[in-house]
Design an enzyme around this catalytic site. Structure first.
Site, PDB file in Angstrom:
ATOM      1  CG  ASP A 104     -40.858  56.574 -21.249  1.00 27.83           C
ATOM      2  OD1 ASP A 104     -41.959  57.460 -21.840  1.00 27.83           O
ATOM      3  OD2 ASP A 104     -40.109  57.216 -20.515  1.00 27.83           O
ATOM      4  CD  GLU A 110     -42.807  63.063 -24.839  1.00 30.07           C
ATOM      5  OE1 GLU A 110     -42.120  64.352 -24.402  1.00 30.07           O
ATOM      6  OE2 GLU A 110     -43.832  62.695 -23.878  1.00 30.07           O
TER       7      GLU A 110
END
Length: 528
Positions: free
Chosen positions: A62, A215
């Site tokens: 991420d 997401e």
């Protein structure tokens, strides 16, 4: 049979030459290899004007990247490791050096964050996996801190925030699922309610994915457009699931139109070098070219977690962009300009200086005063015992990004103590070898597997070799001059998220349990 230190290391180096090749994929063995840096660790920069992914090896998922003048800063999900949210620094987008950890207070399992700079101040918007989920913010006037105490934004059941500034100067957090909420002018509280503003593009029903799971939105303003880059398809599961999609709008307030080329990145075959690629950000390089940073699993090495990848992009005439790196298995031309920092850091540690907590070593799920357990004195790490086993001891861990490596350490325990070396995924899945003053303690599958006799007493040197998921242990009673192979080997290719969950990686580390203190000396790491 006892063998010398030199002989043992030569055997390990020779054995490490067997690459992981899936049936029918012999061509994978001919892929280019990496340059080597500290402790023989692989590095991306090939030294000839090109680089080879991973950008940063090991579990760096991420990625949130910030261009700040001629400097680049990046951080990653740190989950249950503290101190967490280590800030990495680069000037050329390829060579990265860890600085300091921004988050020292345990607020839970830290997921995909947003690193931003606004009006001269740095912000980290931090989602935390809990019941319910929460989002915090911390801020600093310098990238190295000091960072503020976490402020709870009171946003339950939302994850993956992305800070964005509209054409009218308004501040927003975009959230998973196509939602957003307005921020106050100082960025430290929310205004109004969460609103749904975007329905992400959907893939065909017959694709093998983990789930829809929109997401990780990232908002970038380029020219006359705002671009929203989103991950769909699930973060793990099938290698073909995770992907990158994009939408754009002329206003931060929408409406958002889908990119006609979606998905922009997707693994389409298990034969590819990088699996489950997604969670992308865009960034301008030092030469004005544009790049995307995202993460992916390495083919056959879920145990290494999601690694940071760098992909060149090209802006197209219709105002969209495309990724140019293909499956990222081959060298890519580096961006021009920018000075190269030393990449990474040594994982070896002679404990001659205070422990690098956060930037190198992390505790797993620490209590608030966990750091008080450790001190460095007389070139030894002194670690107070905690719990009765690795599962309850909050071990000290490193991130190792190579397919094969070896680490060793001199370990001395106090009466009543147990200590040793680990390969640790989480408190329910780990393996390793420890000892008390009378017996060894073998750990496998996260449980104790046996207690053979310990001939060395309260001090010995220990070595763990992870040779592409094949684990062996060696012990020495003479400081490493001669080694004896321990009579239990292990295989750990299943110690990963798709078996256990948690989005973590298998990490080398140290533990001290039982009573008293353990002393660790001369920790050596070497990639094979």
């Amino acid at each position: 049979m006892a063998i010398s230190r030199r002989e043992a290391f030569a055997v390990a180096l020779a054995g490490s030459a067997a690459a992981f090749v899936r049936p029918g994929e012999a061509a994978a063995a001919t892929l280019p290899d990496w340059k080597r840096g500290f402790d023989n660790q692989r590095i991306a920069d090939l030294g000839n004007g090109t680089f080879l992914n991973p950008l940063i090896a090991g579990d760096h998922p991420d990625p949130s990247i910030l261009k700040d003048g001629s400097d680049y800063y990046m951080t990653f999900s740190s989950f249950d490791s503290y101190p967490g949210l280590t800030i990495w620094h680069s000037r050329d987008l390829v060579n990265w050096e860890p600085r300091k950890a921004a988050l020292t207070k345990n607020i839970g399992s830290v997921w995909a964050v947003s690193l931003e700079k606004h009006d001269g101040r740095y912000f980290l918007y931090i989602p935390v996996k809990a019941k319910p989920n929460a989002i915090f913010v911390i801020w600093a006037d310098h990238i190295d801190g000091p960072w503020s105490e976490p402020v709870d934004l009171r946003l339950p059941n939302h994850i993956d925030p992305c800070h964005a500034v509209g054409e009218d100067g308004s501040r927003w957090l975009f959230l998973s699922g196509g939602d957003r909420i307005r921020l106050s002018a100082d960025g430290l509280s929310t205004v109004g309610e969460v609103e749904h503003v975007y329905d992400p593009w959907r893939y065909p029903d017959d694709w093998d994915v983990e789930g829809f799971s929109p997401e990780g939105p990232k908002i970038h303003r380029h020219g006359e457009w705002f671009y929203m880059i989103t991950a769909v398809g699930g973060t793990a599961g099938p290698p073909t699931g995770h992907m990158v999609i994009a939408a754009r709008s002329r206003s931060i307030h929408g409406p958002w139109e889908q990119c006609p080329a979606n998905p922009l990145v997707r693994t389409t075959s298990v034969a590819e070098k990088w699996w489950s690629r997604g969670h992308a950000s865009l960034v301008e390089g030092p030469d004005g070219g544009w790049w995307s940073v995202y993460h992916g699993f390495e083919n056959g090495y879920w145990t290494l977690g999601r690694q940071a990848l760098l992909d060149p992009i090209e802006w197209t005439r219709d105002g969209w962009f495309r990724m140019k790196g293909g499956d990222l298995s081959q060298p890519i031309r580096k961006p021009k300009g920018g000075s190269a920092l030393p990449h990474g850091q040594p994982l070896s540690d002679n404990f001659g200086k205070p422990l690098l907590l956060g930037s190198k070593w992390n505790f797993f799920k620490p209590v608030p005063d966990e750091a008080r357990r450790q001190r460095v004195e007389d070139e030894a790490l002194v670690l107070k015992a905690s719990g009765i086993a690795p599962s309850s001891s909050s071990p000290l861990l490193l991130i190792a990004g190579d397919q094969a490596y070896q680490f060793e350490c001199d370990v001395e325990i106090a009466p009543g103590g147990t200590a040793g070396l680990l390969l640790f995924y989480d408190e329910k899945l780990y393996c390793g070898l420890g000892f008390d003053e009378k017996r060894f303690v073998t750990h496998q599958y996260g449980i104790e597997r046996g207690r053979p006799a310990n001939p060395y007493g309260r001090r010995m040197r220990m070595r763990v070799t992870n040779n592409r998921h094949i684990i062996s242990f060696h012990t020495s009673g003479d400081g490493g001059e001669t080694w004896k192979r321990f009579d239990r080997g292990m295989e750990v290719s299943g110690y990963h998220h798709n078996v256990r969950g948690g989005f973590l990686m298998l990490r080398p580390g140290l533990y001290s349990a039982g009573e008293g203190e353990a002393r660790f000396r001369d920790f050596r790491f070497r990639a094979l």
